[in-house]
Design an enzyme around this catalytic site. Structure first.
Site, PDB file in Angstrom:
ATOM      1  CG  HIS A   8     -14.798  -6.515 -45.080  1.00 60.35           C
ATOM      2  ND1 HIS A   8     -13.907  -7.531 -45.332  1.00 60.35           N
ATOM      3  CD2 HIS A   8     -14.743  -6.280 -43.732  1.00 60.35           C
ATOM      4  CE1 HIS A   8     -13.337  -7.909 -44.188  1.00 60.35           C
ATOM      5  NE2 HIS A   8     -13.832  -7.163 -43.202  1.00 60.35           N
ATOM      6  CD  GLU A  64      -3.392   1.444  -2.092  1.00 61.19           C
ATOM      7  OE1 GLU A  64      -4.225   0.547  -1.863  1.00 61.19           O
ATOM      8  OE2 GLU A  64      -2.277   1.484  -1.539  1.00 61.19           O
ATOM      9  CG  HIS A  65      -4.709   5.162  -0.006  1.00 58.02           C
ATOM     10  ND1 HIS A  65      -3.781   4.149   0.195  1.00 58.02           N
ATOM     11  CD2 HIS A  65      -5.921   4.579   0.024  1.00 58.02           C
ATOM     12  CE1 HIS A  65      -4.420   3.006   0.361  1.00 58.02           C
ATOM     13  NE2 HIS A  65      -5.717   3.223   0.264  1.00 58.02           N
ATOM     14  CG  ASP A 107      -8.111   2.017   4.621  1.00 61.10           C
ATOM     15  OD1 ASP A 107      -7.983   1.947   3.388  1.00 61.10           O
ATOM     16  OD2 ASP A 107      -7.169   2.272   5.390  1.00 61.10           O
ATOM     17  CB  THR A 111      -0.932   0.004   1.224  1.00 59.71           C
ATOM     18  OG1 THR A 111      -1.875   1.080   1.102  1.00 59.71           O
ATOM     19  CG2 THR A 111      -0.149   0.158   2.516  1.00 59.71           C
ATOM     20  CG  HIS A 118      -1.865  -1.514   5.480  1.00 55.38           C
ATOM     21  ND1 HIS A 118      -2.869  -2.440   5.520  1.00 55.38           N
ATOM     22  CD2 HIS A 118      -2.472  -0.308   5.436  1.00 55.38           C
ATOM     23  CE1 HIS A 118      -4.037  -1.828   5.505  1.00 55.38           C
ATOM     24  NE2 HIS A 118      -3.830  -0.529   5.445  1.00 55.38           N
ATOM     25  CD  GLN A 170      -2.912   3.577   4.241  1.00 56.17           C
ATOM     26  OE1 GLN A 170      -2.822   2.705   3.379  1.00 56.17           O
ATOM     27  NE2 GLN A 170      -3.935   3.619   5.088  1.00 56.17           N
TER      28      GLN A 170
END
Length: 437
Positions: A425, A332-333, A366, A241, A266, A263
């Site tokens: 075609h 990510e954040h 979250d 993360t 994690h 964070q």
């Protein structure tokens, strides 16, 4: 504790910024062959391979890979009432926000009798992965399952690693939340083997192949997703993360420090980055980070993450440069804690989820914001989006032309098919008007 990158007095180009952004020393490529071997083992030996892998990597051999209906019911009924209320509140919020992600059908009329319809069809079957490891993630069950349900997916399978502390069963909170959401196909399997099982199926335990695999995991889960891509769809190759906070001298240094530490909690490879145009704020944040890192329960893990190459304080001349750095990082954040957040937001293009103001911490996202917390990591937000109902939908175009509408565009088709040297075609149109070459 956090290293400093000082960009003041310089204006790096976009290419130079990409080289400057801090990154964790993870290499999905190096995990590809081990992941492939585990997947091939599952393909060859089915349940026995999954049981062996659980014993090897999770320290326990489950009695069976498929979680029984009775175990799921018992786990649901055994949920702590307070936890259940919190989960149900989160489900309601995520369901409401996910519903807004389903586009309505559209009908475009290009002329009399010429219509193109746009519809969004859900995939029929998905495999959702909920990691084990350093924490228990009932919130990830919600974040995976609810968007799939909102999208209209009819068949949902869920996997989570076997837990030695629970006798080889998946964590009972994971099982209970899955049952609460009505998911009755649950497997005690983890890592690359679980991703391979989803992609290829395991007939011996009634596990049919899925059309898409989603959910976070470690580097081997990310590598396994890369291996099976093409056999099945994936959301993203999730890794450690990260959080990036853009803050000016109006920000509360303790708020910023708390969010960085949250964070870092994690994983030792988690990235925590502050970008600011205020050297005074940076110093105050560093002081508060040091204090919080020492006081938190997972202090050693936090210290390692904050000392890593992936974490830093970045000093810039102004918030325009801060936004440019954030875009290169592709967080990510992304938190924006400045006097005029909308001015900075207007400059941001790349982020998994964006949190505006001092009372929108990442922890809110979250759990209870209603947004989804399964987000692209490692800079992938520069080209990928977070998990949503759209992840499980495929746009399809439905073409409805009548005879006169086709006749009107027949010359265009004839010209282009001739230019591309694909005469059949054009003939496929001409024959409908009894025109033969």
């Amino acid at each position: 504790m956090l290293r400093t990158i000082d960009l003041r007095g310089s204006r790096p180009t976009p290419t130079e910024l990409l080289a400057l952004v801090p990154r964790a020393a993870t290499d999905v490529g190096a995990a590809l062959e081990p992941a492939r071997a585990l997947i091939d083992d599952v393909l060859a030996r089915g349940e026995e391979a999954l049981l062996d892998q659980a014993e090897r990597f999770d320290g326990v051999r489950p009695a069976a890979v498929r979680v029984s209906a009775g175990e799921l019911r018992a786990a649901r009924d055994g949920l702590d009432p307070e936890v259940r209320r919190a989960v149900e509140a989160t489900i309601d919020r995520v369901r409401a926000a996910s519903a807004a992600q389903v586009p309505p059908p559209e009908r475009t009329v290009l002329g009399p009798g010429a219509v193109v319809e746009q519809r969004w069809q859900p995939v029929g079957r998905v495999g959702l992965y909920v990691p084990g490891g350093k924490a228990v993630y009932p919130s990830s069950v919600v974040m995976n399952v609810v968007p799939a349900q909102v999208a209209g997916v009819s068949s949902i399978a869920l996997a989570s690693p076997a837990q030695a502390a629970h006798g080889g069963r998946i964590h009972p909170t994971i099982a209970g939340v899955a049952a609460l959401l009505g998911v009755d196909e649950v497997y005690a399997m983890g890592g690359a083997g679980a991703i391979g099982a989803f992609a290829h199926g395991v007939p011996g335990i009634g596990l049919d192949p899925v059309q898409r695999v989603t959910g976070p995991g470690n580097v081997f889960v990310a590598a396994a997703k890369r291996v099976v891509q093409g056999i099945t769809g994936i959301d993203a190759e999730a890794g450690p993360t990260d959080i990036l906070v853009i803050a000016d001298d109006t920000a509360d240094p303790d708020f910023v420090a708390a969010d960085l530490v949250s964070q870092a909690e994690h994983d030792e490879l988690a990235a925590a980055v502050l970008v600011t145009d205020s050297a005074d704020l940076a110093q105050r944040v560093l002081e508060r980070v040091a204090a919080r890192a020492e006081a938190t329960r997972h202090a050693e893990r936090v210290r390692q993450a904050l000392r890593g190459e992936q974490s830093a304080v970045v000093l810039v001349d102004d918030l325009e440069q801060a936004a440019a750095f954030a875009d290169a990082f592709g967080a990510e954040h992304l938190e924006i804690q400045v006097a005029d957040p909308d001015d900075v937001l207007a400059r941001i293009h790349n982020a998994g989820a964006i949190f505006i103001g001092p009372y929108s911490p990442v922890s809110l996202g979250d759990y209870a914001a209603g947004s989804n917390h399964v987000l692209p990591t490692g800079g992938q937000s520069r080209h990928a989006a977070g998990l949503s109902a759209a992840t499980f939908l495929r746009p399809q175009q439905v073409v409805r032309y009548d005879e006169s509408a086709l006749r009107a565009v027949a010359p265009t088709i004839a010209t282009l098919s001739a230019e591309e040297d694909l005469p059949a075609h054009g003939e496929a149109v001409a024959v409908r008007f009894h025109e033969h070459p």
